[in-house]
Write a protein that holds these residues in place. Sequence first.
Motif, PDB file in Angstrom:
ATOM      1  N   ALA A  46     -59.755   2.635 -40.810  1.00 24.00           N
ATOM      2  CA  ALA A  46     -60.515   2.854 -39.485  1.00 24.00           C
ATOM      3  C   ALA A  46     -61.977   2.837 -39.452  1.00 24.00           C
ATOM      4  CB  ALA A  46     -59.628   4.402 -38.896  1.00 24.00           C
ATOM      5  N   ARG A  47     -62.811   3.481 -40.346  1.00 20.07           N
ATOM      6  CA  ARG A  47     -63.987   3.512 -40.525  1.00 20.07           C
ATOM      7  C   ARG A  47     -64.566   2.200 -40.489  1.00 20.07           C
ATOM      8  NH1 ARG A  47     -64.373   5.721 -45.000  1.00 20.07           N
ATOM      9  NH2 ARG A  47     -64.586   8.055 -44.446  1.00 20.07           N
ATOM     10  N   ASP A  48     -63.980   0.900 -40.933  1.00 21.70           N
ATOM     11  CA  ASP A  48     -64.352  -0.390 -41.081  1.00 21.70           C
ATOM     12  C   ASP A  48     -63.968  -1.111 -39.748  1.00 21.70           C
ATOM     13  OD1 ASP A  48     -64.925   0.012 -43.733  1.00 21.70           O
ATOM     14  OD2 ASP A  48     -63.366  -0.465 -44.516  1.00 21.70           O
ATOM     15  N   MET A  49     -63.083  -0.517 -39.144  1.00 19.61           N
ATOM     16  CA  MET A  49     -62.438  -1.370 -37.901  1.00 19.61           C
ATOM     17  C   MET A  49     -63.032  -0.791 -36.611  1.00 19.61           C
ATOM     18  SD  MET A  49     -58.385  -1.983 -38.843  1.00 19.61           S
ATOM     19  CE  MET A  49     -58.232  -3.049 -37.695  1.00 19.61           C
ATOM     20  N   GLY A  50     -63.037   0.551 -36.368  1.00 19.85           N
ATOM     21  CA  GLY A  50     -63.551   1.103 -35.250  1.00 19.85           C
ATOM     22  C   GLY A  50     -62.561   1.099 -34.132  1.00 19.85           C
ATOM     23  N   VAL A  51     -63.001   1.467 -32.796  1.00 17.66           N
ATOM     24  CA  VAL A  51     -61.768   1.336 -32.065  1.00 17.66           C
ATOM     25  C   VAL A  51     -62.131   0.394 -30.879  1.00 17.66           C
ATOM     26  CG1 VAL A  51     -60.873   2.845 -30.108  1.00 17.66           C
ATOM     27  CG2 VAL A  51     -61.221   3.843 -32.463  1.00 17.66           C
ATOM     28  N   GLU A  52     -61.325  -0.494 -30.438  1.00 12.09           N
ATOM     29  CA  GLU A  52     -61.552  -1.373 -29.336  1.00 12.09           C
ATOM     30  C   GLU A  52     -60.117  -1.961 -28.874  1.00 12.09           C
ATOM     31  OE1 GLU A  52     -62.310  -5.600 -31.225  1.00 12.09           O
ATOM     32  OE2 GLU A  52     -63.457  -4.307 -32.354  1.00 12.09           O
ATOM     33  N   PRO A  53     -60.329  -2.700 -27.723  1.00  8.90           N
ATOM     34  CA  PRO A  53     -59.087  -2.960 -27.198  1.00  8.90           C
ATOM     35  C   PRO A  53     -58.105  -3.967 -27.953  1.00  8.90           C
ATOM     36  CG  PRO A  53     -60.554  -3.045 -25.608  1.00  8.90           C
ATOM     37  CD  PRO A  53     -61.422  -2.931 -26.824  1.00  8.90           C
ATOM     38  N   GLY A  54     -56.930  -4.241 -27.704  1.00  6.07           N
ATOM     39  CA  GLY A  54     -56.078  -5.198 -28.402  1.00  6.07           C
ATOM     40  C   GLY A  54     -55.724  -5.158 -29.951  1.00  6.07           C
ATOM     41  N   THR A  55     -55.415  -6.081 -30.457  1.00  6.11           N
ATOM     42  CA  THR A  55     -55.002  -5.926 -31.926  1.00  6.11           C
ATOM     43  C   THR A  55     -56.096  -5.714 -32.885  1.00  6.11           C
ATOM     44  OG1 THR A  55     -54.530  -8.305 -32.063  1.00  6.11           O
ATOM     45  CG2 THR A  55     -52.717  -6.852 -31.497  1.00  6.11           C
ATOM     46  N   ALA A 127     -51.018  -7.812 -25.340  1.00  4.93           N
ATOM     47  CA  ALA A 127     -51.012  -8.075 -23.795  1.00  4.93           C
ATOM     48  C   ALA A 127     -51.956  -7.371 -23.282  1.00  4.93           C
ATOM     49  CB  ALA A 127     -49.603  -7.478 -23.442  1.00  4.93           C
ATOM     50  N   THR A 128     -52.086  -5.816 -23.676  1.00  7.92           N
ATOM     51  CA  THR A 128     -53.278  -5.290 -22.858  1.00  7.92           C
ATOM     52  C   THR A 128     -54.705  -5.706 -23.237  1.00  7.92           C
ATOM     53  OG1 THR A 128     -53.043  -3.573 -24.684  1.00  7.92           O
ATOM     54  CG2 THR A 128     -51.898  -3.368 -22.831  1.00  7.92           C
ATOM     55  N   GLY A 129     -54.797  -6.080 -24.351  1.00  6.42           N
ATOM     56  CA  GLY A 129     -56.067  -6.633 -25.211  1.00  6.42           C
ATOM     57  C   GLY A 129     -56.428  -7.629 -24.221  1.00  6.42           C
ATOM     58  N   ASP A 130     -55.426  -8.840 -24.289  1.00  4.97           N
ATOM     59  CA  ASP A 130     -55.616 -10.121 -23.270  1.00  4.97           C
ATOM     60  C   ASP A 130     -56.165  -9.749 -21.881  1.00  4.97           C
ATOM     61  OD1 ASP A 130     -55.392 -11.703 -25.461  1.00  4.97           O
ATOM     62  OD2 ASP A 130     -53.240 -11.928 -25.039  1.00  4.97           O
ATOM     63  N   LEU A 131     -55.389  -8.645 -21.270  1.00  5.72           N
ATOM     64  CA  LEU A 131     -55.680  -8.486 -19.817  1.00  5.72           C
ATOM     65  C   LEU A 131     -57.033  -7.886 -19.737  1.00  5.72           C
ATOM     66  CD1 LEU A 131     -54.397  -8.350 -17.125  1.00  5.72           C
ATOM     67  CD2 LEU A 131     -53.190  -6.032 -17.561  1.00  5.72           C
ATOM     68  N   LEU A 207     -51.783   6.042 -27.857  1.00 10.49           N
ATOM     69  CA  LEU A 207     -52.622   5.416 -28.721  1.00 10.49           C
ATOM     70  C   LEU A 207     -53.325   4.115 -28.121  1.00 10.49           C
ATOM     71  CD1 LEU A 207     -51.182   6.352 -32.303  1.00 10.49           C
ATOM     72  CD2 LEU A 207     -52.909   7.393 -31.044  1.00 10.49           C
ATOM     73  N   VAL A 208     -52.390   3.532 -27.094  1.00 12.07           N
ATOM     74  CA  VAL A 208     -53.034   2.486 -26.445  1.00 12.07           C
ATOM     75  C   VAL A 208     -54.345   2.745 -25.842  1.00 12.07           C
ATOM     76  CG1 VAL A 208     -52.682   0.574 -24.731  1.00 12.07           C
ATOM     77  CG2 VAL A 208     -50.787   1.389 -26.516  1.00 12.07           C
ATOM     78  N   PRO A 209     -54.244   3.643 -25.054  1.00  9.91           N
ATOM     79  CA  PRO A 209     -55.616   4.084 -24.256  1.00  9.91           C
ATOM     80  C   PRO A 209     -56.855   4.495 -25.199  1.00  9.91           C
ATOM     81  CG  PRO A 209     -54.111   5.436 -23.607  1.00  9.91           C
ATOM     82  CD  PRO A 209     -53.402   4.656 -24.087  1.00  9.91           C
ATOM     83  N   LEU A 210     -56.081   5.473 -26.112  1.00 12.72           N
ATOM     84  CA  LEU A 210     -57.155   6.219 -27.063  1.00 12.72           C
ATOM     85  C   LEU A 210     -57.581   5.557 -28.041  1.00 12.72           C
ATOM     86  CD1 LEU A 210     -55.322  10.050 -27.000  1.00 12.72           C
ATOM     87  CD2 LEU A 210     -57.303   8.938 -25.588  1.00 12.72           C
ATOM     88  N   GLY A 211     -57.021   4.413 -28.411  1.00 12.54           N
ATOM     89  CA  GLY A 211     -57.216   3.638 -29.373  1.00 12.54           C
ATOM     90  C   GLY A 211     -56.376   3.787 -30.800  1.00 12.54           C
ATOM     91  N   VAL A 212     -55.655   2.719 -31.174  1.00 12.92           N
ATOM     92  CA  VAL A 212     -54.722   2.757 -32.238  1.00 12.92           C
ATOM     93  C   VAL A 212     -55.368   3.141 -33.535  1.00 12.92           C
ATOM     94  CG1 VAL A 212     -54.847   0.593 -32.855  1.00 12.92           C
ATOM     95  CG2 VAL A 212     -52.639   1.790 -32.936  1.00 12.92           C
ATOM     96  N   LEU A 261     -62.026   8.498 -22.266  1.00 12.33           N
ATOM     97  CA  LEU A 261     -60.542   8.745 -22.504  1.00 12.33           C
ATOM     98  C   LEU A 261     -59.811   7.335 -22.698  1.00 12.33           C
ATOM     99  CD1 LEU A 261     -59.444  11.392 -19.933  1.00 12.33           C
ATOM    100  CD2 LEU A 261     -59.227  11.562 -22.408  1.00 12.33           C
ATOM    101  N   LEU A 262     -60.769   6.222 -22.504  1.00 13.87           N
ATOM    102  CA  LEU A 262     -60.052   5.036 -22.894  1.00 13.87           C
ATOM    103  C   LEU A 262     -60.719   3.996 -23.659  1.00 13.87           C
ATOM    104  CD1 LEU A 262     -59.647   4.505 -18.872  1.00 13.87           C
ATOM    105  CD2 LEU A 262     -57.726   5.176 -20.393  1.00 13.87           C
ATOM    106  N   PRO A 263     -61.062   4.544 -25.073  1.00 13.09           N
ATOM    107  CA  PRO A 263     -61.826   3.516 -25.810  1.00 13.09           C
ATOM    108  C   PRO A 263     -61.075   2.529 -26.495  1.00 13.09           C
ATOM    109  CG  PRO A 263     -61.089   5.881 -26.943  1.00 13.09           C
ATOM    110  CD  PRO A 263     -60.951   5.765 -25.230  1.00 13.09           C
ATOM    111  N   GLY A 264     -59.608   2.582 -26.265  1.00  9.94           N
ATOM    112  CA  GLY A 264     -59.114   1.529 -26.572  1.00  9.94           C
ATOM    113  C   GLY A 264     -58.730   0.589 -25.564  1.00  9.94           C
ATOM    114  N   LEU A 265     -59.204   0.760 -24.443  1.00 13.17           N
ATOM    115  CA  LEU A 265     -59.070  -0.258 -23.300  1.00 13.17           C
ATOM    116  C   LEU A 265     -60.415  -0.809 -22.680  1.00 13.17           C
ATOM    117  CD1 LEU A 265     -56.038   1.510 -21.507  1.00 13.17           C
ATOM    118  CD2 LEU A 265     -55.947  -0.756 -22.758  1.00 13.17           C
ATOM    119  N   THR A 266     -61.520  -0.325 -23.226  1.00  9.70           N
ATOM    120  CA  THR A 266     -62.967  -0.570 -22.683  1.00  9.70           C
ATOM    121  C   THR A 266     -63.623  -1.193 -23.844  1.00  9.70           C
ATOM    122  OG1 THR A 266     -63.571   1.678 -22.903  1.00  9.70           O
ATOM    123  CG2 THR A 266     -62.709   1.178 -20.947  1.00  9.70           C
ATOM    124  N   HIS A 267     -64.530  -2.028 -23.562  1.00  7.15           N
ATOM    125  CA  HIS A 267     -65.484  -2.667 -24.483  1.00  7.15           C
ATOM    126  C   HIS A 267     -66.812  -1.855 -24.408  1.00  7.15           C
ATOM    127  CE1 HIS A 267     -63.037  -6.354 -25.774  1.00  7.15           C
ATOM    128  NE2 HIS A 267     -62.880  -6.396 -24.315  1.00  7.15           N
TER     129      HIS A 267
END
Length: 278
Positions: A46-55, A127-131, A207-212, A261-267
């Motif tokens: 996780a330290r190397d990848m961070g949190v962002e939308p999609g896969t 799907a959510t990442g693309d959207l 974990l989808v909105p909070l970041g996987v 609250l949405l780090p996994g869905l916002t850039h």
Amino acid sequence: MFRSARLSTSTPLRNGNLLPARALAYAWSLMALLALLAWLVTVAQARDMGVEPGTMGMGLPLFLGLWLVMMAAMMLPSVAPVAITWVRGIRRRAVGVARAARVAQFTGGYLLAWGLFGLLVYAALGATGDLVDEHPGAGRWIGAGAFALAGLHQLGPLKDVCLRHCRSPMGQLVRYAGFRPWARDFRVGAHHGLFCVGCCWGLMLILVPLGVMNVAAMAGVAAVIFIEKLWGRGPYVATAVGVVFLALAVLVLFDPFTDWLLPGLTHSGSEMEMGRMR
């Protein structure tokens, strides 16, 4: 397909579904060690990848491998009592390496169930990442929907049925005794894992909105799962968590200052700027 069998009446249980403290301590110690190793791998990744939308650019094989490590970290402490109850209740003459092998088979089947659920998670993240890439404002609606669905699941009948099984599995373990010997421990673990997925998929959904790859979110979900399954007032905790999720769904939808609250869905701003430059 099945043959008749029963758990030994001499199985050392307390209150019908609890093993002696020494047996539970051994099981939890072993599972806790495996969970600790899984946490170390997860945190490092996780330290190397961070949190962002999609896969996050991961292919399916890499994602599933990491997902299974995450599930081992989050779920093994709470499933340890069930695994040790099973291996001690059937063919108790198995000791040492044989017993450890049986626990390993049970755990493998259990993680298989979560691996199948991981396929759905990967599809949802894609799907959510693309959207979100195409319509950044959609992230707020997706997040609200995820919290609302998780909250409804926490308060719904499926959660109640599966949580009761996970908290008091002895009745089902007696039925498992009728399974034919071939790969029985593995199949029992997979079957119990399906109950666990039915119990906890709503918690995993957030974990989808909070970041996987959000380690704090994973730790929080793991703590809730552990409390729900092993604390006497776990069902009340499940209900309270469901109410909180529904409240967060409303908050996310109508409060513009809830992007945290949405780090996994916002850039992030820097990522959006890089995207515009490209």
